[in-house]
Structures are given as structure tokens and as C-alpha cells.
Design a protein around this motif. Structure first.
Motif, PDB file in Angstrom:
ATOM      1  N   ARG A   1       0.863  -1.173   0.000  1.00  0.00           N
ATOM      2  CA  ARG A   1       0.000   0.000   0.000  1.00  0.00           C
ATOM      3  C   ARG A   1       0.901   1.225   0.000  1.00  0.00           C
ATOM      4  NH1 ARG A   1      -3.015  -3.633   0.244  1.00  0.00           N
ATOM      5  NH2 ARG A   1      -4.903  -3.983   1.458  1.00  0.00           N
ATOM      6  N   SER A   2       0.365   2.347  -0.488  1.00  0.00           N
ATOM      7  CA  SER A   2       1.121   3.596  -0.435  1.00  0.00           C
ATOM      8  C   SER A   2       0.244   4.697   0.136  1.00  0.00           C
ATOM      9  CB  SER A   2       1.561   4.023  -1.837  1.00  0.00           C
ATOM     10  OG  SER A   2       2.779   3.433  -2.171  1.00  0.00           O
ATOM     11  N   ILE A   3       0.823   5.598   0.918  1.00  0.00           N
ATOM     12  CA  ILE A   3       0.129   6.845   1.227  1.00  0.00           C
ATOM     13  C   ILE A   3       1.034   7.992   0.788  1.00  0.00           C
ATOM     14  CG2 ILE A   3      -1.207   5.936   3.172  1.00  0.00           C
ATOM     15  CD1 ILE A   3       0.755   7.267   5.067  1.00  0.00           C
ATOM     16  N   THR A   4       0.429   9.105   0.422  1.00  0.00           N
ATOM     17  CA  THR A   4       1.228  10.268   0.056  1.00  0.00           C
ATOM     18  C   THR A   4       0.974  11.368   1.083  1.00  0.00           C
ATOM     19  OG1 THR A   4       1.059   9.673  -2.259  1.00  0.00           O
ATOM     20  CG2 THR A   4       1.717  11.922  -1.771  1.00  0.00           C
ATOM     21  N   VAL A   5       2.065  11.872   1.630  1.00  0.00           N
ATOM     22  CA  VAL A   5       1.977  12.821   2.738  1.00  0.00           C
ATOM     23  C   VAL A   5       2.478  14.186   2.301  1.00  0.00           C
ATOM     24  CG1 VAL A   5       2.834  13.363   5.042  1.00  0.00           C
ATOM     25  CG2 VAL A   5       2.309  10.990   4.433  1.00  0.00           C
ATOM     26  N   LYS A   6       1.689  15.199   2.583  1.00  0.00           N
ATOM     27  CA  LYS A   6       2.060  16.564   2.215  1.00  0.00           C
ATOM     28  C   LYS A   6       2.367  17.367   3.470  1.00  0.00           C
ATOM     29  CE  LYS A   6       0.214  20.490  -0.321  1.00  0.00           C
ATOM     30  NZ  LYS A   6      -0.974  21.068  -0.970  1.00  0.00           N
ATOM     31  N   GLY A   7       3.419  18.160   3.404  1.00  0.00           N
ATOM     32  CA  GLY A   7       3.659  19.128   4.477  1.00  0.00           C
ATOM     33  C   GLY A   7       4.582  18.672   5.594  1.00  0.00           C
ATOM     34  N   VAL A   8       5.107  17.466   5.522  1.00  0.00           N
ATOM     35  CA  VAL A   8       6.064  17.020   6.544  1.00  0.00           C
ATOM     36  C   VAL A   8       7.363  16.592   5.866  1.00  0.00           C
ATOM     37  CG1 VAL A   8       6.478  15.484   8.503  1.00  0.00           C
ATOM     38  CG2 VAL A   8       4.134  16.122   7.906  1.00  0.00           C
ATOM     39  N   PRO A   9       8.487  17.250   6.153  1.00  0.00           N
ATOM     40  CA  PRO A   9       9.755  16.847   5.534  1.00  0.00           C
ATOM     41  C   PRO A   9      10.104  15.408   5.895  1.00  0.00           C
ATOM     42  CG  PRO A   9       9.993  18.951   6.724  1.00  0.00           C
ATOM     43  CD  PRO A   9       8.656  18.385   7.101  1.00  0.00           C
ATOM     44  N   GLU A  10      10.816  14.745   4.986  1.00  0.00           N
ATOM     45  CA  GLU A  10      11.161  13.339   5.197  1.00  0.00           C
ATOM     46  C   GLU A  10      11.873  13.117   6.534  1.00  0.00           C
ATOM     47  OE1 GLU A  10      14.006  11.664   2.487  1.00  0.00           O
ATOM     48  OE2 GLU A  10      13.183   9.640   2.635  1.00  0.00           O
ATOM     49  N   ALA A  11      12.728  14.065   6.906  1.00  0.00           N
ATOM     50  CA  ALA A  11      13.485  13.895   8.155  1.00  0.00           C
ATOM     51  C   ALA A  11      12.552  13.827   9.365  1.00  0.00           C
ATOM     52  CB  ALA A  11      14.501  15.028   8.324  1.00  0.00           C
ATOM     53  N   ASP A  12      11.404  14.500   9.289  1.00  0.00           N
ATOM     54  CA  ASP A  12      10.464  14.450  10.405  1.00  0.00           C
ATOM     55  C   ASP A  12       9.568  13.219  10.334  1.00  0.00           C
ATOM     56  OD1 ASP A  12      11.569  16.782  11.306  1.00  0.00           O
ATOM     57  OD2 ASP A  12      10.085  18.076  10.350  1.00  0.00           O
ATOM     58  N   LEU A  13       9.519  12.604   9.162  1.00  0.00           N
ATOM     59  CA  LEU A  13       8.789  11.336   9.052  1.00  0.00           C
ATOM     60  C   LEU A  13       9.651  10.165   9.534  1.00  0.00           C
ATOM     61  CD1 LEU A  13       7.176  11.754   5.496  1.00  0.00           C
ATOM     62  CD2 LEU A  13       6.011  11.931   7.720  1.00  0.00           C
ATOM     63  N   ALA A  14      10.961  10.376   9.533  1.00  0.00           N
ATOM     64  CA  ALA A  14      11.888   9.270   9.841  1.00  0.00           C
ATOM     65  C   ALA A  14      11.564   8.567  11.156  1.00  0.00           C
ATOM     66  CB  ALA A  14      13.333   9.769   9.814  1.00  0.00           C
ATOM     67  N   PRO A  15      11.370   9.299  12.271  1.00  0.00           N
ATOM     68  CA  PRO A  15      11.076   8.588  13.533  1.00  0.00           C
ATOM     69  C   PRO A  15       9.744   7.850  13.488  1.00  0.00           C
ATOM     70  CG  PRO A  15      11.348  10.985  13.903  1.00  0.00           C
ATOM     71  CD  PRO A  15      11.514  10.750  12.447  1.00  0.00           C
ATOM     72  N   ILE A  16       8.777   8.400  12.750  1.00  0.00           N
ATOM     73  CA  ILE A  16       7.473   7.724  12.617  1.00  0.00           C
ATOM     74  C   ILE A  16       7.638   6.410  11.864  1.00  0.00           C
ATOM     75  CG2 ILE A  16       5.192   7.907  11.513  1.00  0.00           C
ATOM     76  CD1 ILE A  16       5.346  10.939  11.957  1.00  0.00           C
ATOM     77  N   ILE A  17       8.402   6.461  10.785  1.00  0.00           N
ATOM     78  CA  ILE A  17       8.633   5.261   9.977  1.00  0.00           C
ATOM     79  C   ILE A  17       9.370   4.197  10.789  1.00  0.00           C
ATOM     80  CG2 ILE A  17       9.955   4.395   7.989  1.00  0.00           C
ATOM     81  CD1 ILE A  17       9.141   7.051   6.568  1.00  0.00           C
ATOM     82  N   GLU A  18      10.333   4.654  11.566  1.00  0.00           N
ATOM     83  CA  GLU A  18      11.085   3.701  12.389  1.00  0.00           C
ATOM     84  C   GLU A  18      10.157   3.015  13.397  1.00  0.00           C
ATOM     85  OE1 GLU A  18      14.719   5.344  13.763  1.00  0.00           O
ATOM     86  OE2 GLU A  18      15.472   3.407  14.497  1.00  0.00           O
ATOM     87  N   LYS A  19       9.271   3.794  14.002  1.00  0.00           N
ATOM     88  CA  LYS A  19       8.297   3.218  14.945  1.00  0.00           C
ATOM     89  C   LYS A  19       7.394   2.217  14.225  1.00  0.00           C
ATOM     90  CE  LYS A  19       7.129   6.274  18.718  1.00  0.00           C
ATOM     91  NZ  LYS A  19       6.247   7.397  19.079  1.00  0.00           N
ATOM     92  N   GLY A  20       6.939   2.597  13.042  1.00  0.00           N
ATOM     93  CA  GLY A  20       6.075   1.715  12.257  1.00  0.00           C
ATOM     94  C   GLY A  20       6.760   0.392  11.942  1.00  0.00           C
ATOM     95  N   MET A  21       8.051   0.475  11.611  1.00  0.00           N
ATOM     96  CA  MET A  21       8.825  -0.741  11.309  1.00  0.00           C
ATOM     97  C   MET A  21       8.854  -1.689  12.512  1.00  0.00           C
ATOM     98  SD  MET A  21      10.216  -1.256   8.275  1.00  0.00           S
ATOM     99  CE  MET A  21      11.714  -2.247   8.519  1.00  0.00           C
ATOM    100  N   LYS A  22       8.848  -1.108  13.716  1.00  0.00           N
ATOM    101  CA  LYS A  22       8.954  -1.945  14.915  1.00  0.00           C
ATOM    102  C   LYS A  22       7.633  -2.611  15.291  1.00  0.00           C
ATOM    103  CE  LYS A  22      13.016   0.332  16.803  1.00  0.00           C
ATOM    104  NZ  LYS A  22      13.397   1.629  17.343  1.00  0.00           N
ATOM    105  N   MET A  23       6.550  -2.193  14.625  1.00  0.00           N
ATOM    106  CA  MET A  23       5.241  -2.786  14.924  1.00  0.00           C
ATOM    107  C   MET A  23       5.087  -4.177  14.308  1.00  0.00           C
ATOM    108  SD  MET A  23       2.748   0.442  14.308  1.00  0.00           S
ATOM    109  CE  MET A  23       1.264  -0.492  14.717  1.00  0.00           C
ATOM    110  N   SER A  24       5.950  -4.497  13.372  1.00  0.00           N
ATOM    111  CA  SER A  24       5.825  -5.773  12.669  1.00  0.00           C
ATOM    112  C   SER A  24       7.226  -6.196  12.263  1.00  0.00           C
ATOM    113  CB  SER A  24       4.949  -5.578  11.423  1.00  0.00           C
ATOM    114  OG  SER A  24       5.275  -6.547  10.457  1.00  0.00           O
ATOM    115  N   ASN A  25       7.504  -7.469  12.341  1.00  0.00           N
ATOM    116  CA  ASN A  25       8.862  -7.835  11.924  1.00  0.00           C
ATOM    117  C   ASN A  25       8.918  -8.313  10.467  1.00  0.00           C
ATOM    118  OD1 ASN A  25       7.651 -10.221  12.337  1.00  0.00           O
ATOM    119  ND2 ASN A  25       8.897 -10.837  14.109  1.00  0.00           N
ATOM    120  N   ARG A  26       7.831  -8.079   9.729  1.00  0.00           N
ATOM    121  CA  ARG A  26       7.875  -8.476   8.327  1.00  0.00           C
ATOM    122  C   ARG A  26       7.573  -7.321   7.372  1.00  0.00           C
ATOM    123  NH1 ARG A  26       4.449 -13.776   7.680  1.00  0.00           N
ATOM    124  NH2 ARG A  26       2.846 -12.328   8.401  1.00  0.00           N
TER     125      ARG A  26
END
Lengths: 264, 264
Positions: free
Chosen positions: A183-208
Motif C-alpha cells: 500500500r502507499s500513502i502520500t503525505v504533504k507538508g512534513v519533511p522526510e526527516a520528520d517522518l523518519a522517527p514515525i517510519i522507524e516506529k512503524g517498522m517496529k510494529m511488525s517484523n515483516r
């Protein structure tokens, strides 16, 4: 059992930047959807040393499926079949089945069986030809140890025609029976660097589940980032549940950061 | 002196077939025009083992210029700089010059200096940062033995911006001073297999000019083949003479076969 796959792209035109390697992307997508783990795409020139080396390297490492494109045509530097025989330490011989295919094609079209055309029936000993529904050069299927090597022409329509008719069904049969879901979502208004911690948290929710951000807009002035979420799994239902759980979290966290979710 | 170049493309999105590798084609073209001999394009996933291996392999072989794209961003799996340090057996440290660049960029845009952003100032010890005229992550220039390694971001506009401003001028300066010259003709009505002997003859007319056919139409029903002729040479005049000699022969021979030359 390993399901690692390599794609080997053969052709100087790729290395001088004349041609964009759309074949590799198409094959990578196909292999991924079949559940294989594409670990390398390697482009090499039309020469013996490089081609032999890369085929041998794949076999030595026990790569399960190797697909090459290019070098099966009639011109002087189309020598993938010959170099593949060399890489396998096998004889490079007229393949009876391939000869039949080639002769049939030429008869059908009223063409002469010239030397450059006859070359297309020569293959490593023990190989199986794959009929070409579009052009004249058959593809090649050959196995060595635990590795399947499939050589396809570089002309996209021929490569796709052989793959879809004669390669895909077999690779599905012997493959890992995994489903690739994304799946893809497109996010407007948040620089990638500020998405980085969110993505890292998301990765930890599932090990696959794997999450990857793809910046599209201007990093600072008007950040626009696609977040791509994907998983390979035997169980479609479970995989979808997992992806949805991660997506729900991402959407929530992005909005909390003041971002706008444009599409899902 | 060798002028062999490798392009290393880093990113799972390339291996799952989500993204077509246009960066590699763009860089291959640039390097070829600068006179370098691009011998490999290798796509590897975002992981330590593969990235370290491929960087080390290039250094071990004495490749002159290695350009990587991808993995310089702020997210968890953007680790090209760290893995490059590992491949070089060097420390992965804050680079003072890079830190200045990063801080300046952020001040200018009124952005916070967060941990994911600070990461963009970390590089292998002894590396030189390359300013990013488009985004925030600097590129990396580092030398080891006879090899120059240049790590660029994967976002095309950033990759191109850094390359054209800070890489191209240097590579031209230290490069082989070769000019890449090319011509194409498009031939209608002659199947590629019947062009093969003509192309082979053309190749024998010069030991530097390379000729490659690219089938475009339908191989049998309506053959349409582009013949691409190119040479790298120190002497533009001589190279043009040689290319013209070969082209004249090709056009003559193709017409003799009943072919139509559509464009030159």
C-alpha cells in the motif's frame, strides 16, 4: 530453501546510458510478485570475461533463479548463449529442440536459414529452449546445482512474451508461494526527516512489513513524500491485517505532525 | 591509468521493481561522455552485507571511479555513509565541513537540527562533503588507494544537482580527455539477422568504432532496426572521419540489401 533471485542485464547500450533498463524493473516486479527475493541486478557489457564471471558468481553463491536479458540476437556480439556454456563448463552445441523451433519459425515466415539465424539454435549442452512467441530467438532454461538460469532476449516484447508464457508458470510452481502485498500513502507538508522517527516506529510494529519513504516534492519548500508499505507472506489475510495496522498508525502519526494524507 | 567506472544503485525499491533505475542511465551517459568506461551497474538492497561487499569489491579491483546513489536520506535504512565507512575500515564520524553545510541549510530554512538530520553530517573519516544545491543531504567524495568513491542521494534532482556542480568538473579534470561521438541510422525492411554480416564487416573497418543494432519494429513482419555507431577518442576530427567512413559503408550495404535508410 532459498528463493534469492538475480537479474543480469547484458548490453553496452545500458552502460553507455543509451537505454534505460526497463527490462530489469519489469522482471524485478514479476519476481517479487511471485515471492522471490531479488537481491542483485547487475549490468555487464557484451564481453566474455564479464558475462562468464557474473554467471559463475551466481551459481557459486547458490542463487536460486538467475534471469539474464540480452545477447541472444543474431549479431556478432550476441554471445550470451556461448558465454553461458563456458560459465557452466559445458559444450556449446546445436540443440535439436531449438533447431526445430527456429526452422519452424523461418519456414512459416519464408525466411532463409542463414548462419546468424542458425546460431540461435546453439545452446549449452543440457539446456531447454523456450519458444519465442514474438521473435525468432528462443530463450534458454538451464540448471546447474541448485541454480536455474534463464536467458531471455533484450527486446522487451520478446523478453515479456517468453517470460509470461514459459517462465512465470514454472517459477510460480516451484516458488515460495508467497503473496506480495503493498500500500502507499502520500503525505504533504512534513519533511522526510520528520517522518523518519514515525517510519522507524512503524517498522517496529511488525517484523515483516517494510516501510520506505520516497520524496517526491521539494524537500524543504513543499515536502511531498510517498510512504510505501509492503510485505511478503504465505497468508494473505494475516498480511493485510498487519499492513493495515501499520498504515493506521502511520496515518495517525503523520496527521499528529500536521501532515496531510493525500491518498491511500 | 585505468578509467573504469562502476555505478552502484542502492535501494529495495529498485529490486522490487517499484522504481525504474533512471539514475543509473543518466550517470552512465554522463560518465561515458566524460570518457570513462562504465563496466558495471550493480543494484543492491539497503543492507550492510551487500553494500559493504560491493564497495570493497570495486576498491579491490582498482576501479577508478565508483558512483553510488541512494541511502543518504534521514530514515532508518539510509545507511550508505555508515556502510561505506565500514567498507573502508574507517571511522564513521561527524564531518566538520558537512556539519557546517547541514547547519547552514537548516538555519536558512528555519528547520530544527534533529537527530535524523544530524546523521547527514556523519561520513567516513577523511571524506569530503559535496554541497547539495537542491536538498539537505550532502554528497560524499572519498578516496582509497586508486579509487574515488562518490556517494550521491537517490532523489534524481539532488543526484543531478550535486553531480553537475561538484562532481562533473573534477571528473573531467582528472579524466581521460576522450570525446564520445555517436551516430544512428534507422533501417527499414531488413531483418536484424540479415544486417548481422554487414555490421560485422563494419566493425572490421575500424578497431575503435563500435556498432550495435537495436531492433525496434516487428522482427519479421516489418523489421525496423536502429544501428548505433560510436567511438571514444582523443581526436574529435579523426573520430568523426572514422565514424563517417563506417556509416557510409553501412548505408551503402543496407541499400544494397534492399533496405530503406529512414534517418541518419
Amino acid at each position: 530453501m532459498s528463493y534469492i533471485a538475480w537479474i543480469i542485464s547484458i548490453g553496452n547500450e545500458l552502460l553507455i546510458g543509451k537505454t534505460v533498463n526497463t527490462n530489469a524493473a519489469w522482471l524485478a516486479r514479476k519476481l517479487t510478485l511471485l515471492g522471490y527475493d531479488v537481491r542483485r541486478i547487475i549490468t555487464v557489457p557484451d564481453n566474455e570475461e564479464d558475462e562468464v564471471e557474473v554467471f559463475r558468481d551466481a551459481i557459486k553463491r547458490g542463487v536460486r533463479v538467475v534471469i539474464s536479458t540480452g545477447g541472444l540476437g543474431p549479431t556478432f556480439d550476441d554471445k550470451t548463449s556461448e558465454y553461458l556454456a563456458k560459465a557452466l563448463n559445458r559444450k556449446y552445441v546445436i540443440n535439436d529442440e531449438a533447431l526445430k523451433l527456429v526452422i519452424e519459425t523461418f519456414k512459416l515466415k519464408g525466411l532463409e536459414l542463414t548462419e546468424p539465424r542458425l546460431k540461435q539454435a546453439k545452446m549449452p549442452e543440457g539446456a531447454k529452449p523456450l519458444p519465442n512467441p514474438v521473435g525468432t530467438a528462443p530463450g534458454i532454461w538451464v540448471e546447474e546445482d541448485n541454480t536455474i538460469i534463464i536467458a531471455l532476449p533484450g527486446v522487451p516484447a520478446e523478453m515479456m512474451g517468453i517470460f509470461e508464457n514459459y517462465v512465470e508458470p514454472k517459477l510460480r510452481e516451484i516458488g515460495p508461494k508467497l503473496h506480495f502485498i503493498e500500500r502507499s500513502i502520500t503525505v504533504k507538508g512534513v519533511p522526510e526527516a520528520d517522518l523518519a522517527p514515525i517510519i522507524e516506529k512503524g517498522m517496529k510494529m511488525s517484523n515483516r512489513v517494510y516501510i520506505k519513504s520516497h520524496p517526491k516534492g521539494h524537500e524543504i519548500r513543499s515536502p511531498l513524500v510517498e510512504i510505501h508499505v509492503y510485505v511478503s507472506s504465505e497468508d494473505v489475510r494475516k498480511a493485510e491485517d498487519e499492513i493495515n495496522k501499520v498504515l493506521d498508525f502511520l496515518i495517525f502519526a503523520v496527521k499528529e505532525k500536521g501532515g496531510e494524507v493525500l491518498s491511500t
